[in-house]
Design an enzyme around this catalytic site. Structure first.
Site, PDB file in Angstrom:
ATOM      1  N   ASP A 177      -3.511  49.215  87.154  1.00  0.00           N
ATOM      2  CA  ASP A 177      -3.175  49.812  86.291  1.00  0.00           C
ATOM      3  C   ASP A 177      -4.146  51.282  85.742  1.00  0.00           C
ATOM      4  O   ASP A 177      -5.583  50.706  86.711  1.00  0.00           O
ATOM      5  CB  ASP A 177      -3.742  48.655  84.857  1.00  0.00           C
ATOM      6  CG  ASP A 177      -3.572  49.421  83.497  1.00  0.00           C
ATOM      7  OD1 ASP A 177      -2.541  49.652  83.209  1.00  0.00           O
ATOM      8  OD2 ASP A 177      -4.306  49.953  82.730  1.00  0.00           O
ATOM      9  N   ILE A 178      -4.035  51.948  85.502  1.00  0.00           N
ATOM     10  CA  ILE A 178      -5.061  52.967  85.571  1.00  0.00           C
ATOM     11  C   ILE A 178      -6.446  52.878  84.491  1.00  0.00           C
ATOM     12  O   ILE A 178      -5.481  53.005  83.520  1.00  0.00           O
ATOM     13  CB  ILE A 178      -4.373  54.917  85.348  1.00  0.00           C
ATOM     14  CG1 ILE A 178      -2.936  54.660  86.270  1.00  0.00           C
ATOM     15  CG2 ILE A 178      -5.141  55.591  85.413  1.00  0.00           C
ATOM     16  CD1 ILE A 178      -2.394  55.679  86.620  1.00  0.00           C
ATOM     17  N   ASN A 185      -5.894  61.043  78.659  1.00  0.00           N
ATOM     18  CA  ASN A 185      -4.214  62.114  78.088  1.00  0.00           C
ATOM     19  C   ASN A 185      -4.761  62.461  76.486  1.00  0.00           C
ATOM     20  O   ASN A 185      -4.547  63.854  76.239  1.00  0.00           O
ATOM     21  CB  ASN A 185      -3.155  61.395  77.698  1.00  0.00           C
ATOM     22  CG  ASN A 185      -1.854  61.097  78.639  1.00  0.00           C
ATOM     23  OD1 ASN A 185      -1.544  61.535  79.423  1.00  0.00           O
ATOM     24  ND2 ASN A 185      -1.116  59.750  78.525  1.00  0.00           N
ATOM     25  N   ASP A 194       0.394  63.280  83.178  1.00  0.00           N
ATOM     26  CA  ASP A 194       1.659  63.307  84.054  1.00  0.00           C
ATOM     27  C   ASP A 194       1.186  63.919  85.533  1.00  0.00           C
ATOM     28  O   ASP A 194       1.720  62.653  86.604  1.00  0.00           O
ATOM     29  CB  ASP A 194       2.660  64.365  84.017  1.00  0.00           C
ATOM     30  CG  ASP A 194       3.631  63.761  82.757  1.00  0.00           C
ATOM     31  OD1 ASP A 194       3.230  62.497  82.181  1.00  0.00           O
ATOM     32  OD2 ASP A 194       4.362  65.045  82.169  1.00  0.00           O
ATOM     33  N   GLU A 221       0.915  53.445  82.567  1.00  0.00           N
ATOM     34  CA  GLU A 221      -0.055  53.885  83.435  1.00  0.00           C
ATOM     35  C   GLU A 221      -0.266  52.261  84.432  1.00  0.00           C
ATOM     36  O   GLU A 221      -0.595  52.475  85.499  1.00  0.00           O
ATOM     37  CB  GLU A 221      -1.375  53.907  83.184  1.00  0.00           C
ATOM     38  CG  GLU A 221      -1.516  53.010  82.443  1.00  0.00           C
ATOM     39  CD  GLU A 221      -1.676  52.912  80.678  1.00  0.00           C
ATOM     40  OE1 GLU A 221      -2.082  52.726  79.993  1.00  0.00           O
ATOM     41  OE2 GLU A 221      -0.807  53.606  80.844  1.00  0.00           O
TER      42      GLU A 221
END
Length: 305
Positions: A177-178, A185, A194, A221
């Site tokens: 997971d980011i 964002n 993106d 993500e």
């Protein structure tokens, strides 16, 4: 035409118990295609699984395992079910052709063969297969990152689990997971988001570089890395390599409370299907360890105790 060009034009497996019949088909196709051959049904299946031909020309009448049984077995295997099969046989009755088509054949040619007809049928079915492969790839690929999508992961993890069970090998899964991606964002915009997803996906492919490894976008993500025939220690090596790759990217993240650049949290799990474990356990364990990595401060991988 070079051997590479022949392979690019299509690899054809010719299956017949009579060498003279194999030679006739080889002569008809050798100028345009790479050809392999087998003289028994059992050998044909072995070669098909190992060499992944683009098309199979299959005799119906062979001692032992006949063409119908071979075709049925090819269709029953995940590794070979998408290879088109053309029956090439002396049988010419309607019921013989019907039986071949019901077994999964794509076409039916009667002997003695006409070389021009064989070449034309082969070109037609290779074209259809290439178009099918392209469409399948599109349905199995995440359009943004270019890695596999959730559908591809679901299909692959099921087939690899069964393969590892047959071989008595372990299978590992990394869920990633980011960290703080929504804040990323919000700070930099969705276009930058993106680009971040694309860069992270590329880093994952560098970390999991074996042919059998699969990197997939799990959703948003979240990503998954499937590692067949690796135990938890092998998966840990991949996870640590991935964390290093992400650090090298050094993508600025001003709103992260974890680090000044983009980081990942990873949950790493591995099981040996042959020990009676269930696929759901692999997924649940990796997910729980991912949650643990987040709760411990992110930018780390967590493994089973």
């Amino acid at each position: 035409m070079s051997w590479t060009d022949l392979a690019r034009n299509g690899r054809i497996l010719i299956v017949d118990d009579a060498m003279e019949n194999i030679q006739v088909l080889h002569q008809a196709l050798q100028s345009e295609h790479e050809t392999l051959f087998a003289m028994s049904g059992e050998k044909a299946i072995e070669i098909a699984r190992a060499q992944k031909p683009d098309l199979i020309l299959l005799d119906a009448m062979m001692p032992g395992m006949d063409g119908y049984a071979v075709c049925t077995a090819l269709r029953a295997s995940d590794a070979t079910r998408d290879i088109p099969v053309i029956f090439v046989t002396v049988l010419n009755a309607t019921e013989d052709e019907t039986r071949a088509l019901e077994a999964g054949a794509a076409d039916f040619i009667t002997k003695p063969v006409n070389a021009a007809v064989v070449r034309a049928r082969v070109r037609t079915h290779l074209t259809i297969k290439r178009q099918s492969d392209i469409l399948r790839a599109l349905t199995m690929t995440d359009s943004l990152t270019g890695v596999a999508n959730r559908r591809c992961l679901d299909e692959t993890i099921d087939s690899e689990w069964r393969r590892c069970a047959r071989m008595g090998e372990p299978i590992a899964l990394i869920l990633a997971d980011i960290d703080h991606f929504k804040l990323y964002n919000d700070e930099y915009g969705h276009q930058a988001g993106d680009a971040c997803l694309q860069a992270v996906a590329s880093a994952m492919r560098r970390a999991a570089a074996r042919p059998q490894d699969l990197v997939a976008r799990y959703g948003g993500e979240e990503f998954a890395i499937l590692l067949p025939m690796l135990d938890v220690r092998g998966a840990e090596v991949v996870a640590n390599k991935l964390l290093a790759e992400i650090e090298l990217l050094a993508i600025p993240h001003a709103r992260s409370s974890t680090a000044p650049s983009v980081t990942l949290s990873l949950g790493v799990a591995a099981l040996r299907p042959a020990d009676g474990a269930h696929l759901d356990s692999l997924l649940k364990t990796a997910d729980a360890l991912l949650y643990q990595a987040k709760s411990l401060g992110r930018n780390r991988c967590c493994l089973p105790l």
